[in-house]
Design an enzyme around this catalytic site. Structure first.
Site, PDB file in Angstrom:
ATOM      1  N   LYS A 109      45.402  72.017  71.194  1.00  0.00           N
ATOM      2  CA  LYS A 109      44.741  71.248  70.126  1.00  0.00           C
ATOM      3  C   LYS A 109      45.299  69.836  69.939  1.00  0.00           C
ATOM      4  O   LYS A 109      44.566  68.935  69.545  1.00  0.00           O
ATOM      5  CB  LYS A 109      44.836  72.006  68.793  1.00  0.00           C
ATOM      6  CG  LYS A 109      43.841  73.143  68.719  1.00  0.00           C
ATOM      7  CD  LYS A 109      43.922  73.895  67.415  1.00  0.00           C
ATOM      8  CE  LYS A 109      42.867  74.998  67.425  1.00  0.00           C
ATOM      9  NZ  LYS A 109      42.953  75.882  66.274  1.00  0.00           N
TER      10      LYS A 109
ATOM     11  N   ASP B  18      38.752  72.639  61.788  1.00  0.00           N
ATOM     12  CA  ASP B  18      39.733  73.632  61.334  1.00  0.00           C
ATOM     13  C   ASP B  18      40.085  73.454  59.858  1.00  0.00           C
ATOM     14  O   ASP B  18      40.245  74.436  59.136  1.00  0.00           O
ATOM     15  CB  ASP B  18      41.039  73.515  62.136  1.00  0.00           C
ATOM     16  CG  ASP B  18      41.000  74.302  63.432  1.00  0.00           C
ATOM     17  OD1 ASP B  18      40.141  75.189  63.581  1.00  0.00           O
ATOM     18  OD2 ASP B  18      41.845  74.016  64.310  1.00  0.00           O
TER      19      ASP B  18
END
Ligand code: ATR
Length: 273
Positions: A66, A102
């Site tokens: 990520k 997220d």
């Protein structure tokens, strides 16, 4: 025209993202596909080239890429530049644009259950890409302060520095130094990968009570040992699948430009356990 999507990461076998997105395609009669594609640490550059070659329309990024994925983006959405980690990419004619869904996906269960974050004392376990989005979420919702506990202290220190730059008072400790302090917090979040392989809870939850919110972002298994221990203490638990769903519906909207069929996606997700 048929479109193709993927999730990349390692480990990836367990991923339920293909189930969720495929259910949405079926529900809306979209001629699209979504696959899980394993890219080990250190092989991201080659993996991205491969995805570009097959003209992938979009992809999700999970553990451990990520943060590193930021390097390979041509354009960066605001959601992503603030956090410094990316979980959703769109590909338009070879131009990769990164987004982060997220943070809002993480916050969604608090909103749905009307659980308060403002002025909460938070213990965050982990300091990777997912943890960065979570720190940004707690800063946005004005938590009072946060302790970041991580195996690698340096990474926890770096992340607590980031928290302070966005207005959240934070300190860093090693995860083994949490010891019996869980009772000092209102919200405890596991953002490490501990649990994915059925490991025992990363910390002791001794002393927490029915007002403590315990949130695990690991979603396989659904009932991690961490959440089982929280339930023994009658704490309020939030499951990892709730965040997974929250980030997935937002990624769907970015890629397709229409609202995601939430209920169909949730049903497929819960059926996958
Ligand atoms: P993601 O992008 O999903 O957040 P990541 O950036 O690789 O993935 O972060 C994984 C997190 O889990 C890190 O906080 C990592 O700790 P380190 O920073 O010390 O690597 C944590 N983690 C993974 N395996 C762990 C283990 N066996 N024990 C303790 N922490 C672990």
């Amino acid at each position: 025209m048929s479109k193709s999507f993927a999730v990349i990461g390692d480990p990836i076998d367990h991923s339920l993202s293909p189930n969720i997105h495929s259910a949405a395609f079926r529900e809306l009669n979209l001629d699209s596909s979504y696959i899980a594609y394993r890219i080990p640490k250190g092989e991201l550059a080659d993996g991205i080239e491969g995805l570009k070659k097959i003209k992938i329309d979009g992809f999700n990024i999970t553990i451990p890429h990520k943060i590193e994925m930021m390097k390979y983006l041509d354009k960066i959405d605001e959601s992503c530049s603030l956090i410094g980690a990316v979980n959703t990419v769109s590909n338009k004619d070879g131009v990769l644009k990164g987004y982060n869904t997220d943070m809002d996906g993480f916050l969604e269960p608090f909103k749905k259950k009307e659980l308060n974050i403002k002025d909460a004392k938070v213990l965050l376990l982990g300091a990777g890409g997912a943890a960065r989005a979570i720190v940004a979420g707690f800063a946005k919702e004005k938590a009072k302060r946060m302790t970041i506990a991580n195996r690698t202290l340096e990474k926890a220190k770096e992340l607590s520095g980031f928290a302070k730059t966005i207005g959240l008072d934070a300190n860093a400790i090693k995860i083994e130094d949490v010891k019996n302090t869980a009772k000092d917090y209102d919200i405890i979040v596991n953002a490490t990968s501990i649990g994915l392989k059925n490991e025992p809870s990363p910390i002791s939850l001794e002393g927490i009570n029915e007002k403590t919110i315990v949130y695990d972002i690991v979603y396989i298994p659904m009932n991690t040992d961490f959440l089982k221990k929280a339930k023994e203490k009658k704490a309020i638990v939030i499951y990892g699948y709730e965040m997974l769903l929250g980030q997935a519906v937002r990624a769907f909207k970015i890629w397709h430009g229409i609202e995601a069929p939430y209920n169909a996606m949730k049903k497929a997700l819960l059926g996958g356990f």
